[in-house]
Scaffold this motif. Structure first.
Motif, PDB file in Angstrom:
ATOM      1  N   ALA A 153     -53.768 -61.893 -64.103  1.00 19.68           N
ATOM      2  CA  ALA A 153     -53.955 -60.780 -65.023  1.00 19.68           C
ATOM      3  C   ALA A 153     -55.413 -60.302 -65.026  1.00 19.68           C
ATOM      4  N   GLU A 154     -56.343 -61.238 -64.993  1.00 17.52           N
ATOM      5  CA  GLU A 154     -57.765 -60.889 -64.985  1.00 17.52           C
ATOM      6  C   GLU A 154     -58.150 -60.134 -63.721  1.00 17.52           C
ATOM      7  N   LEU A 155     -57.606 -60.572 -62.578  1.00 14.35           N
ATOM      8  CA  LEU A 155     -57.992 -59.987 -61.288  1.00 14.35           C
ATOM      9  C   LEU A 155     -57.152 -58.772 -60.904  1.00 14.35           C
ATOM     10  N   GLY A 156     -56.120 -58.466 -61.673  1.00 12.85           N
ATOM     11  CA  GLY A 156     -55.247 -57.347 -61.336  1.00 12.85           C
ATOM     12  C   GLY A 156     -54.270 -57.655 -60.228  1.00 12.85           C
ATOM     13  N   VAL A 157     -53.932 -58.926 -60.064  1.00 10.77           N
ATOM     14  CA  VAL A 157     -52.993 -59.374 -59.032  1.00 10.77           C
ATOM     15  C   VAL A 157     -51.590 -59.419 -59.625  1.00 10.77           C
ATOM     16  N   THR A 158     -50.624 -58.861 -58.930  1.00  6.44           N
ATOM     17  CA  THR A 158     -49.244 -58.867 -59.408  1.00  6.44           C
ATOM     18  C   THR A 158     -48.625 -60.244 -59.205  1.00  6.44           C
ATOM     19  N   VAL A 159     -47.931 -60.723 -60.229  1.00  9.84           N
ATOM     20  CA  VAL A 159     -47.198 -61.981 -60.125  1.00  9.84           C
ATOM     21  C   VAL A 159     -45.783 -61.677 -59.630  1.00  9.84           C
ATOM     22  N   VAL A 160     -45.385 -62.330 -58.547  1.00 10.06           N
ATOM     23  CA  VAL A 160     -44.031 -62.193 -58.012  1.00 10.06           C
ATOM     24  C   VAL A 160     -43.293 -63.488 -58.321  1.00 10.06           C
ATOM     25  N   ALA A 161     -42.288 -63.396 -59.170  1.00 14.97           N
ATOM     26  CA  ALA A 161     -41.602 -64.578 -59.691  1.00 14.97           C
ATOM     27  C   ALA A 161     -40.352 -64.866 -58.869  1.00 14.97           C
ATOM     28  N   PHE A 162     -40.389 -65.998 -58.123  1.00 15.48           N
ATOM     29  CA  PHE A 162     -39.167 -66.383 -57.421  1.00 15.48           C
ATOM     30  C   PHE A 162     -38.408 -67.425 -58.251  1.00 15.48           C
ATOM     31  N   SER A 163     -37.140 -67.573 -57.946  1.00 10.89           N
ATOM     32  CA  SER A 163     -36.240 -68.467 -58.680  1.00 10.89           C
ATOM     33  C   SER A 163     -36.279 -68.226 -60.189  1.00 10.89           C
ATOM     34  N   PRO A 164     -36.222 -66.971 -60.642  1.00 11.68           N
ATOM     35  CA  PRO A 164     -36.211 -66.739 -62.095  1.00 11.68           C
ATOM     36  C   PRO A 164     -34.941 -67.269 -62.758  1.00 11.68           C
ATOM     37  N   LEU A 165     -33.914 -67.564 -61.941  1.00 10.43           N
ATOM     38  CA  LEU A 165     -32.671 -68.138 -62.455  1.00 10.43           C
ATOM     39  C   LEU A 165     -32.588 -69.632 -62.173  1.00 10.43           C
ATOM     40  N   SER A 166     -33.724 -70.226 -61.805  1.00  7.46           N
ATOM     41  CA  SER A 166     -33.799 -71.659 -61.503  1.00  7.46           C
ATOM     42  C   SER A 166     -32.757 -72.047 -60.455  1.00  7.46           C
ATOM     43  N   ARG A 167     -32.805 -71.317 -59.331  1.00  6.68           N
ATOM     44  CA  ARG A 167     -31.908 -71.548 -58.191  1.00  6.68           C
ATOM     45  C   ARG A 167     -30.434 -71.480 -58.588  1.00  6.68           C
ATOM     46  N   GLY A 168     -30.141 -70.540 -59.488  1.00  2.33           N
ATOM     47  CA  GLY A 168     -28.759 -70.295 -59.870  1.00  2.33           C
ATOM     48  C   GLY A 168     -28.284 -71.072 -61.065  1.00  2.33           C
ATOM     49  N   LEU A 169     -29.077 -72.037 -61.553  1.00  3.66           N
ATOM     50  CA  LEU A 169     -28.646 -72.859 -62.681  1.00  3.66           C
ATOM     51  C   LEU A 169     -28.344 -72.017 -63.903  1.00  3.66           C
ATOM     52  N   PHE A 170     -29.193 -71.017 -64.174  1.00  4.47           N
ATOM     53  CA  PHE A 170     -29.015 -70.204 -65.365  1.00  4.47           C
ATOM     54  C   PHE A 170     -28.283 -68.900 -65.040  1.00  4.47           C
ATOM     55  N   THR A 171     -27.069 -69.084 -64.548  1.00  2.00           N
ATOM     56  CA  THR A 171     -26.148 -67.972 -64.310  1.00  2.00           C
ATOM     57  C   THR A 171     -24.828 -68.310 -64.985  1.00  2.00           C
ATOM     58  N   ASP A 172     -24.005 -67.303 -65.192  1.00  4.20           N
ATOM     59  CA  ASP A 172     -22.734 -67.526 -65.883  1.00  4.20           C
ATOM     60  C   ASP A 172     -21.753 -68.350 -65.064  1.00  4.20           C
ATOM     61  N   SER A 173     -21.896 -68.321 -63.735  1.00  8.00           N
ATOM     62  CA  SER A 173     -20.856 -68.919 -62.891  1.00  8.00           C
ATOM     63  C   SER A 173     -21.235 -70.263 -62.296  1.00  8.00           C
ATOM     64  N   PHE A 174     -22.456 -70.773 -62.539  1.00 14.46           N
ATOM     65  CA  PHE A 174     -22.898 -71.984 -61.853  1.00 14.46           C
ATOM     66  C   PHE A 174     -22.160 -73.221 -62.355  1.00 14.46           C
ATOM     67  N   GLY A 175     -21.781 -74.071 -61.389  1.00 18.45           N
ATOM     68  CA  GLY A 175     -21.131 -75.329 -61.716  1.00 18.45           C
ATOM     69  C   GLY A 175     -21.579 -76.406 -60.760  1.00 18.45           C
ATOM     70  N   PRO A 176     -21.226 -77.670 -61.024  1.00 21.19           N
ATOM     71  CA  PRO A 176     -21.697 -78.765 -60.170  1.00 21.19           C
ATOM     72  C   PRO A 176     -21.275 -78.627 -58.718  1.00 21.19           C
ATOM     73  N   GLU A 177     -20.160 -77.929 -58.463  1.00 19.00           N
ATOM     74  CA  GLU A 177     -19.710 -77.753 -57.087  1.00 19.00           C
ATOM     75  C   GLU A 177     -20.641 -76.856 -56.284  1.00 19.00           C
ATOM     76  N   ASP A 178     -21.497 -76.094 -56.969  1.00 17.32           N
ATOM     77  CA  ASP A 178     -22.417 -75.194 -56.275  1.00 17.32           C
ATOM     78  C   ASP A 178     -23.638 -75.907 -55.711  1.00 17.32           C
ATOM     79  N   VAL A 179     -23.874 -77.127 -56.120  1.00 21.05           N
ATOM     80  CA  VAL A 179     -25.100 -77.811 -55.730  1.00 21.05           C
ATOM     81  C   VAL A 179     -25.207 -77.955 -54.223  1.00 21.05           C
ATOM     82  N   HIS A 180     -24.103 -78.248 -53.570  1.00 23.14           N
ATOM     83  CA  HIS A 180     -24.172 -78.554 -52.141  1.00 23.14           C
ATOM     84  C   HIS A 180     -23.860 -77.353 -51.247  1.00 23.14           C
ATOM     85  N   LEU A 181     -23.596 -76.200 -51.824  1.00 23.45           N
ATOM     86  CA  LEU A 181     -23.372 -75.019 -51.006  1.00 23.45           C
ATOM     87  C   LEU A 181     -24.667 -74.654 -50.295  1.00 23.45           C
ATOM     88  N   GLY A 182     -24.635 -74.651 -48.981  1.00 27.35           N
ATOM     89  CA  GLY A 182     -25.838 -74.337 -48.231  1.00 27.35           C
ATOM     90  C   GLY A 182     -26.781 -75.505 -48.075  1.00 27.35           C
TER      91      GLY A 182
END
Length: 344
Positions: free
Chosen positions: A204-233
């Motif tokens: 913020a001080e330097l005027g650099v833009t923050v690019v936020a990756f994994s804002p959903l914590s790698r899918g954890l905070f989505t409506d459809s995530f379940g334990p079966e999704d852990v090993h996909l990919g």
């Protein structure tokens, strides 16, 4: 105060120094997803989700040379043929594959950077990148040397702007003294907040833009995530929060968050991304979030985030989630800024 407002067009922000900023949608697209990281995706679906992203104004497309061992860049190269100017294209250099997450190396030396930019440009079918990140800070190379090599690429016209990923606040400041840094990329979510201590205030001080990756914590905070999704990919299972000793508690936390989102009349995806943007505003920083998705429906759910305005009550309830998550955000704390700053 209500948590829902009338839908509007995707707002824009800027990335880059004041004399040559790039205008981008406040939400971009994380193209790690099209490399099969979270499961297979058909070429037709890649086209559909990229079309929908650009049509909505999410024109920052973020990839890296290691995503699918170059597959993400190759797919984007084919897609962008004849429409390169429709996007602000970002890629990264610095992570060296060596058997998967936890077994990879980092290089920030001049020879490697100059070699890899030409390989990335070839896969992407373009003569320049709008933004090029050092993917991780090389512990064996001074950040000044790495940024000096990236600055040479700016002079050569191969890249327009320089970014860093998972740099500490001090590393960002040192790098910016060598050449203006356009963006600092890091994981930032309701449960990953270490960058708020040093990195975001410095940006913020330097005027650099923050690019936020994994804002959903790698899918954890989505409506459809379940334990079966852990090993996909096969990728999530490498991160502590998805390993057996932590997963149960984190699924429970995600369920509580899902209930909160539904009480507010929205989705987990929208609320989690809205929180990142709201928090950045509170801290006086420019932010672009780059969730990745393999479907147009999920993409639209992400965009609903910018239709939300969080109340003080909602902020207070979400504020405690970071203390309740089980496990660190990275297997090796030295690979992320908060680990080197002693915050995780």
């Amino acid at each position: 105060m209500s948590d829902v407002r009338t839908p509007t067009a995707l707002p824009t922000t800027t990335i880059g120094p004041a004399d040559e900023p790039a205008t981008v949608g406040a939400i971009g697209y994380g193209a790690m997803s099209i490399a099969g990281t979270y499961g297979a995706i058909a070429d037709a679906d890649v086209t559909a989700v990229l079309d929908a992203s650009i049509e909505a104004g999410a024109n920052l497309i973020d990839t890296a040379n290691v995503y699918g061992d170059g597959r993400s860049e190759q797919l984007l190269g084919r897609y962008l043929a004849g429409r390169r100017d429709d996007v602000v294209l970002a890629s990264k250099v610095g992570i060296v594959n060596g058997g998967g997450i936890g077994k990879r190396g980092i290089r920030g030396d001049r020879a490697y950077i100059h070699e890899q930019i030409d390989l990335s440009l070839g896969r992407l079918g373009t003569d320049h990148l709008d933004l090029y990140y050092q993917h991780r800070v090389d512990p064996n190379i001074p950040i000044e040397e790495t940024v000096g090599a990236l600055a040479e690429l700016v002079t050569a016209g191969k890249i327009r702007r320089i970014g860093l990923s998972e740099a500490t606040g001090d590393e960002l400041r040192r790098a910016h003294a060598v050449h203006p840094i356009a963006a600092i990329q890091s994981e930032w979510s309701i449960v990953s907040r270490d960058i708020e201590t040093y990195v975001v205030p410095t940006a913020a001080e330097l005027g650099v833009t923050v690019v936020a990756f994994s804002p959903l914590s790698r899918g954890l905070f989505t409506d459809s995530f379940g334990p079966e999704d852990v090993h996909l990919g096969g990728t999530r299972a490498n991160f502590p929060r998805f390993q057996p000793e932590h997963l149960g508690a984190n699924l429970e936390l995600a369920a509580h968050f899902r209930s909160l989102a539904h009480r507010l009349g929205t989705t987990s995806e929208a609320l989690a991304i809205a929180w990142v943007h709201d928090r950045a505003e509170q801290l006086g920083a420019r932010v672009v979030s780059i969730p990745g998705t393999r479907s147009v429906a999920h993409l639209h759910a992400n965009f609903e985030a910018l239709q939300l305005e969080l109340s003080d009550e909602t902020r207070a309830e979400i504020d405690g989630y970071a203390a309740r998550v089980s496990g660190p955000r990275a297997s090796d704390p030295n690979w992320v800024s908060g680990g080197r700053e002693g915050l995780i």
